[in-house]
Design an enzyme around this catalytic site. Structure first.
Site, PDB file in Angstrom:
ATOM      1  N   TYR A  78      17.125 -19.002  15.298  1.00  0.00           N
ATOM      2  CA  TYR A  78      16.664 -20.765  15.071  1.00  0.00           C
ATOM      3  C   TYR A  78      15.609 -21.232  15.423  1.00  0.00           C
ATOM      4  O   TYR A  78      15.209 -21.693  15.231  1.00  0.00           O
ATOM      5  CB  TYR A  78      18.555 -21.220  16.085  1.00  0.00           C
ATOM      6  CG  TYR A  78      18.009 -23.067  16.530  1.00  0.00           C
ATOM      7  CD1 TYR A  78      17.894 -23.893  15.508  1.00  0.00           C
ATOM      8  CD2 TYR A  78      17.755 -23.377  17.656  1.00  0.00           C
ATOM      9  CE1 TYR A  78      18.109 -24.991  15.747  1.00  0.00           C
ATOM     10  CE2 TYR A  78      17.564 -24.333  18.266  1.00  0.00           C
ATOM     11  CZ  TYR A  78      17.959 -25.621  16.898  1.00  0.00           C
ATOM     12  OH  TYR A  78      17.248 -26.881  17.287  1.00  0.00           O
ATOM     13  N   ILE A 115      27.287 -30.353   3.870  1.00  0.00           N
ATOM     14  CA  ILE A 115      28.042 -29.570   2.443  1.00  0.00           C
ATOM     15  C   ILE A 115      29.714 -29.598   2.871  1.00  0.00           C
ATOM     16  O   ILE A 115      30.965 -29.101   2.089  1.00  0.00           O
ATOM     17  CB  ILE A 115      28.100 -28.786   2.916  1.00  0.00           C
ATOM     18  CG1 ILE A 115      27.860 -28.066   4.696  1.00  0.00           C
ATOM     19  CG2 ILE A 115      26.594 -28.272   2.695  1.00  0.00           C
ATOM     20  CD1 ILE A 115      27.654 -26.184   4.815  1.00  0.00           C
TER      21      ILE A 115
HETATM   22  C1  AKB Z   1      20.825 -25.515  21.107  1.00  0.00           C
HETATM   23  O1  AKB Z   1      21.427 -25.961  22.024  1.00  0.00           O
HETATM   24  O2  AKB Z   1      20.845 -24.810  20.607  1.00  0.00           O
HETATM   25  C2  AKB Z   1      20.225 -27.026  20.487  1.00  0.00           C
HETATM   26  C3  AKB Z   1      18.871 -27.347  20.781  1.00  0.00           C
HETATM   27  C4  AKB Z   1      18.521 -27.082  21.897  1.00  0.00           C
HETATM   28  O3  AKB Z   1      18.306 -27.222  20.353  1.00  0.00           O
HETATM   29  N1  AKB Z   1      20.729 -28.220  21.536  1.00  0.00           N
END
Ligand code: AKB
Length: 316
Positions: A141, A37
């Site tokens: 995440y 992006i």
């Molecule tokens: C993070 O720290 O968010 C990344 C992962 C471990 O996916 N490096």
């Protein structure tokens, strides 16, 4: 000349910026389209601005460049993701869904989706974490990647999309900086050690996390993507690891090369994220199914990192 044509989504990130060049070495510069992006700092071949949530543009790009394989790396990482949970969910999960759907409709031959140790949580066995185990991630995440793994499995089983995935540990490389993760300290520490001779860690000294060197991450990614489809028995995501260490152990290794190096510890909100992840990983499924074997350990990685970064900071 290779017949395959590769599309990389999220090409400007820590891994993407290295993978683009490695893929161009393998497939030819014009056979690898990098997209993101924002514009990259350096263009080493074809680049296009592309938002993964814009499905029409994704279809157009695939048709225009006759794309046959996709590496979908675009994501917001664990620490940054906590500042805007709904945006993180949208980019990470809805972004993946658009990629999977486009791959199905446009008959893409193979898709790569990186998952992460952030899928693990406080209910996951902490040592030698097995391939199949309870997943109760604490970050958006991690939640988005856990759901993403299930969607990959679903698209493979239901529609035959050949999507392959690895649960990356923290990635360390001299070529690029990480952006917004919890394992970022393990890259920053090398730069600060060479620049200032000291580093303040945002994780406690005894926080042990699984890690991997960039060279090995590239090898693992090509290893799973090159394998015969019949060898890829796990279609959510493979556990992957190379080494595990704490900030204190990493600092001690760096001190062997920079004896005056000093470290102190000021844990912040990322400590709770790291505490919810596991210490070490069992990646025997990846080893057995498609021959994964790491080559770097803490000592050889540190030697290589310092060798590559030293010239950059020589005159500082
Ligand atoms: C993070 O720290 O968010 C990344 C992962 C471990 O996916 N490096």
């Amino acid at each position: 000349m290779h017949k395959d044509r590769i599309l990389i989504l999220g090409a400007n990130g820590q891994l993407g910026s290295v993978l683009v060049d490695k893929l161009r070495e393998r497939y030819g510069v014009d056979h690898v389209l990098a997209t993101d992006i924002t514009k990259p700092k350096i263009e080493t071949g074809p680049f296009k601005m592309l938002d993964i949530l814009n499905v029409d543009r994704l279809h157009e790009t695939i048709a225009d460049y006759k794309i046959t394989e996709i590496y979908h790396l675009a994501a917001i990482l664990s620490a940054n993701g906590e500042w805007n949970p709904s945006k993180t969910w949208n980019v990470n999960l809805n972004g993946l869904l658009s990629v999977l759907e486009v791959a199905r409709e446009d008959h893409i031959k193979k898709v790569f989706f990186p998952s992460t140790i952030a899928v693990f949580g406080n209910t996951t066995p902490r040592e030698n974490t097995p391939q199949d185990c309870p997943l109760l991630p604490e970050t958006v995440y991690g939640m988005s990647k856990t759901a993403g793994e299930l969607w990959c499995n679903y698209y493979h089983k239901k529609y035959g999309v050949d999507v392959r995935s690895l649960r990356y540990p923290g990635v360390i490389g001299h070529q690029s900086m990480p952006g917004g993760g919890t394992t970022d300290y393990a890259v920053e520490i090398y730069h600060e050690a060479l620049k200032k001779g000291k580093y303040t860690s945002f994780l406690k000294k005894d926080t042990r996390l699984p890690m991997i060197y960039m060279e090995d991450v590239i090898r693992a990614t090509f290893g799973i993507m090159d394998a015969e489809a019949s060898k890829i028995k796990i279609r959510n995501s493979y556990n992957l690891t190379s080494m595990s260490f704490t900030p204190e152990e990493l600092a001690a290794e760096i001190k062997k090369h920079i004896p005056n190096f000093e470290i102190d510890y000021q844990p912040d909100f990322r400590q709770a994220i790291a505490d919810s992840w596991t210490n070490s990983i069992d990646d025997s499924a990846a080893r057995e199914d498609w021959g994964w074997k790491p080559t770097f350990d803490l000592a050889s990685m540190t030697k290589d990192m310092i060798h590559h970064l030293k010239p950059k900071y020589q005159h500082v």
